[in-house]
Design a protein around this motif. Structure first.
Motif, PDB file in Angstrom:
ATOM      1  N   SER A 291       0.817  -1.207   0.000  1.00  6.20           N
ATOM      2  CA  SER A 291       0.000   0.000   0.000  1.00  6.20           C
ATOM      3  C   SER A 291       0.857   1.265   0.000  1.00  6.20           C
ATOM      4  N   ASN A 292       1.887   1.283   0.818  1.00  2.00           N
ATOM      5  CA  ASN A 292       2.739   2.462   0.891  1.00  2.00           C
ATOM      6  C   ASN A 292       3.661   2.581  -0.323  1.00  2.00           C
ATOM      7  N   LEU A 293       4.006   1.452  -0.942  1.00  2.00           N
ATOM      8  CA  LEU A 293       4.733   1.507  -2.204  1.00  2.00           C
ATOM      9  C   LEU A 293       3.860   2.163  -3.273  1.00  2.00           C
ATOM     10  N   ALA A 294       2.596   1.773  -3.321  1.00  2.00           N
ATOM     11  CA  ALA A 294       1.663   2.400  -4.267  1.00  2.00           C
ATOM     12  C   ALA A 294       1.505   3.886  -3.955  1.00  2.00           C
ATOM     13  N   PHE A 295       1.531   4.226  -2.678  1.00  2.00           N
ATOM     14  CA  PHE A 295       1.423   5.624  -2.257  1.00  2.00           C
ATOM     15  C   PHE A 295       2.593   6.448  -2.792  1.00  2.00           C
ATOM     16  N   GLY A 296       3.796   5.915  -2.691  1.00  2.00           N
ATOM     17  CA  GLY A 296       4.961   6.622  -3.210  1.00  2.00           C
ATOM     18  C   GLY A 296       4.955   6.723  -4.720  1.00  2.00           C
ATOM     19  N   VAL A 297       4.605   5.628  -5.397  1.00  2.00           N
ATOM     20  CA  VAL A 297       4.567   5.614  -6.868  1.00  2.00           C
ATOM     21  C   VAL A 297       3.513   6.585  -7.391  1.00  2.00           C
ATOM     22  N   LEU A 298       2.399   6.682  -6.677  1.00  2.00           N
ATOM     23  CA  LEU A 298       1.341   7.605  -7.078  1.00  2.00           C
ATOM     24  C   LEU A 298       1.878   9.023  -7.220  1.00  2.00           C
ATOM     25  N   HIS A 299       2.694   9.451  -6.272  1.00  2.00           N
ATOM     26  CA  HIS A 299       3.229  10.810  -6.317  1.00  2.00           C
ATOM     27  C   HIS A 299       4.208  10.991  -7.479  1.00  2.00           C
ATOM     28  N   TYR A 300       4.817   9.912  -7.923  1.00  2.13           N
ATOM     29  CA  TYR A 300       5.742   9.994  -9.065  1.00  2.13           C
ATOM     30  C   TYR A 300       4.987  10.354 -10.336  1.00  2.13           C
ATOM     31  N   PHE A 301       3.796   9.795 -10.497  1.00  3.14           N
ATOM     32  CA  PHE A 301       3.044   9.993 -11.736  1.00  3.14           C
ATOM     33  C   PHE A 301       2.065  11.157 -11.660  1.00  3.14           C
ATOM     34  N   THR A 302       1.313  11.279 -10.568  1.00  2.00           N
ATOM     35  CA  THR A 302       0.281  12.315 -10.518  1.00  2.00           C
ATOM     36  C   THR A 302       0.866  13.701 -10.260  1.00  2.00           C
ATOM     37  N   LEU A 303       1.779  13.813  -9.293  1.00  2.00           N
ATOM     38  CA  LEU A 303       2.374  15.106  -8.964  1.00  2.00           C
ATOM     39  C   LEU A 303       3.759  15.296  -9.584  1.00  2.00           C
ATOM     40  N   ARG A 304       4.259  14.254 -10.256  1.00  2.89           N
ATOM     41  CA  ARG A 304       5.548  14.318 -10.966  1.00  2.89           C
ATOM     42  C   ARG A 304       6.709  14.614 -10.017  1.00  2.89           C
ATOM     43  N   TRP A 305       6.650  14.057  -8.817  1.00  5.06           N
ATOM     44  CA  TRP A 305       7.724  14.289  -7.856  1.00  5.06           C
ATOM     45  C   TRP A 305       9.000  13.576  -8.291  1.00  5.06           C
ATOM     46  N   LYS A 306      10.137  14.131  -7.869  1.00  2.00           N
ATOM     47  CA  LYS A 306      11.418  13.465  -8.061  1.00  2.00           C
ATOM     48  C   LYS A 306      11.437  12.187  -7.231  1.00  2.00           C
ATOM     49  N   TRP A 307      12.256  11.224  -7.665  1.00  2.00           N
ATOM     50  CA  TRP A 307      12.205   9.900  -7.045  1.00  2.00           C
ATOM     51  C   TRP A 307      12.523   9.951  -5.549  1.00  2.00           C
ATOM     52  N   GLN A 308      13.431  10.833  -5.132  1.00  2.00           N
ATOM     53  CA  GLN A 308      13.785  10.871  -3.721  1.00  2.00           C
ATOM     54  C   GLN A 308      12.621  11.349  -2.854  1.00  2.00           C
ATOM     55  N   TRP A 309      11.800  12.232  -3.398  1.00  2.00           N
ATOM     56  CA  TRP A 309      10.618  12.664  -2.657  1.00  2.00           C
ATOM     57  C   TRP A 309       9.572  11.544  -2.598  1.00  2.00           C
ATOM     58  N   CYS A 310       9.519  10.730  -3.646  1.00  2.00           N
ATOM     59  CA  CYS A 310       8.600   9.585  -3.629  1.00  2.00           C
ATOM     60  C   CYS A 310       9.038   8.556  -2.588  1.00  2.00           C
ATOM     61  N   VAL A 311      10.351   8.372  -2.452  1.00  2.00           N
ATOM     62  CA  VAL A 311      10.862   7.503  -1.389  1.00  2.00           C
ATOM     63  C   VAL A 311      10.474   8.082  -0.032  1.00  2.00           C
ATOM     64  N   GLY A 312      10.581   9.401   0.096  1.00  2.00           N
ATOM     65  CA  GLY A 312      10.165  10.043   1.332  1.00  2.00           C
ATOM     66  C   GLY A 312       8.690   9.830   1.619  1.00  2.00           C
ATOM     67  N   ALA A 313       7.861   9.859   0.558  1.00  2.00           N
ATOM     68  CA  ALA A 313       6.432   9.599   0.735  1.00  2.00           C
ATOM     69  C   ALA A 313       6.196   8.173   1.219  1.00  2.00           C
ATOM     70  N   PHE A 314       6.966   7.222   0.664  1.00  2.00           N
ATOM     71  CA  PHE A 314       6.853   5.826   1.104  1.00  2.00           C
ATOM     72  C   PHE A 314       7.221   5.688   2.583  1.00  2.00           C
ATOM     73  N   VAL A 315       8.343   6.288   2.980  1.00  2.00           N
ATOM     74  CA  VAL A 315       8.781   6.201   4.379  1.00  2.00           C
ATOM     75  C   VAL A 315       7.767   6.877   5.294  1.00  2.00           C
ATOM     76  N   GLY A 316       7.283   8.051   4.869  1.00  2.00           N
ATOM     77  CA  GLY A 316       6.272   8.731   5.665  1.00  2.00           C
ATOM     78  C   GLY A 316       5.010   7.902   5.798  1.00  2.00           C
ATOM     79  N   GLY A 317       4.618   7.244   4.706  1.00  2.00           N
ATOM     80  CA  GLY A 317       3.447   6.377   4.761  1.00  2.00           C
ATOM     81  C   GLY A 317       3.623   5.225   5.735  1.00  2.00           C
ATOM     82  N   MET A 318       4.818   4.649   5.773  1.00  2.00           N
ATOM     83  CA  MET A 318       5.084   3.573   6.723  1.00  2.00           C
ATOM     84  C   MET A 318       4.965   4.082   8.165  1.00  2.00           C
ATOM     85  N   LEU A 319       5.440   5.297   8.408  1.00  2.00           N
ATOM     86  CA  LEU A 319       5.329   5.875   9.745  1.00  2.00           C
ATOM     87  C   LEU A 319       3.870   6.128  10.107  1.00  2.00           C
ATOM     88  N   PHE A 320       3.090   6.593   9.145  1.00  2.00           N
ATOM     89  CA  PHE A 320       1.671   6.807   9.399  1.00  2.00           C
ATOM     90  C   PHE A 320       0.954   5.475   9.660  1.00  2.00           C
TER      91      PHE A 320
END
Length: 212
Positions: free
Chosen positions: A144-173
């Protein structure tokens, strides 16, 4: 005398900072997102529809109700806390921009709405669905959190390191939800962290530098 003045050394010339902090250069996913309408159509609206789709399942609706027991039991307390957070975030905008307008307040509320559906979908609905298909709890949370990070790569066009940050943040949440069992609390944490990362909406040059 000006002719004899020595040239400035290299250290006196500061390199220009890139104004695109979050977004990648134009690629197969499109160009820079510079307007709120683009963000809404690519990320906000699809996510809201996905959240509503998840509510179509009766078991998931009950899952959502169970995760909001604290809010149901004492709505006044949660409303007070949400109001204090709104005041704090608005005050932050006043401090960094020396002004406040309706667009800034609207952006704060939009971030709250996005945080709500993202937490509902990726911290509850998707893991529940994955477990129903036979996945373990850990695998469901990771997927689920992997999908959360990948989503930001495509929808918001984030750089990969920010998508990794989204994944880590999702795991913390996810961990916070597991230990506290209160979705409203996790939404509040997501709201604050997302706003601090993108405190301004896309639009004016100043806001563009913050968002992108």
């Amino acid at each position: 005398m000006s002719r004899n003045r020595p040239p400035p050394d290299d250290f006196s010339v500061k390199p220009a900072k890139s104004k695109h902090r979050l977004q990648r250069s134009p690629d197969f996913t499109g160009g820079y997102l510079t307007r709120f309408g683009q963000v809404w159509l690519r990320h906000g609206l699809p996510g809201a529809l996905l959240g509503l789709l998840c509510l179509a399942h009766p078991d998931m609706r009950q899952l959502l109700v169970d995760s909001l027991v604290g809010l149901s039991a004492d709505p006044a307390k949660y409303f007070t806390v949400a109001s204090l957070i709104l005041i704090a975030l608005t005050s932050y905008i006043v401090i960094i921009d020396r002004s406040i307008d309706a667009m800034s307040v609207g952006w704060i509320l939009y971030v709250l709405a996005v945080s709500t559906w993202e937490e509902w979908v990726f911290r509850l609905a998707v893991p529940y669905f994955a477990q129903a298909q036979g996945a373990s709890l850990l695998a469901a949370i990771l997927l689920s959190n992997l999908a959360f990070g990948v989503l930001h790569y495509f929808t918001l066009r984030w750089k990969w390191q920010w998508c990794v940050g989204a994944f880590v943040g999702g795991m913390l949440f996810s961990r916070m939800l597991e230990t506290r069992g209160d979705l409203a609390l996790v939404i509040a944490a997501h709201w604050i962290s997302t706003f601090l990362n993108t405190p301004r909406p896309p639009g004016s040059p100043r806001r563009l530098r913050s968002f992108s």
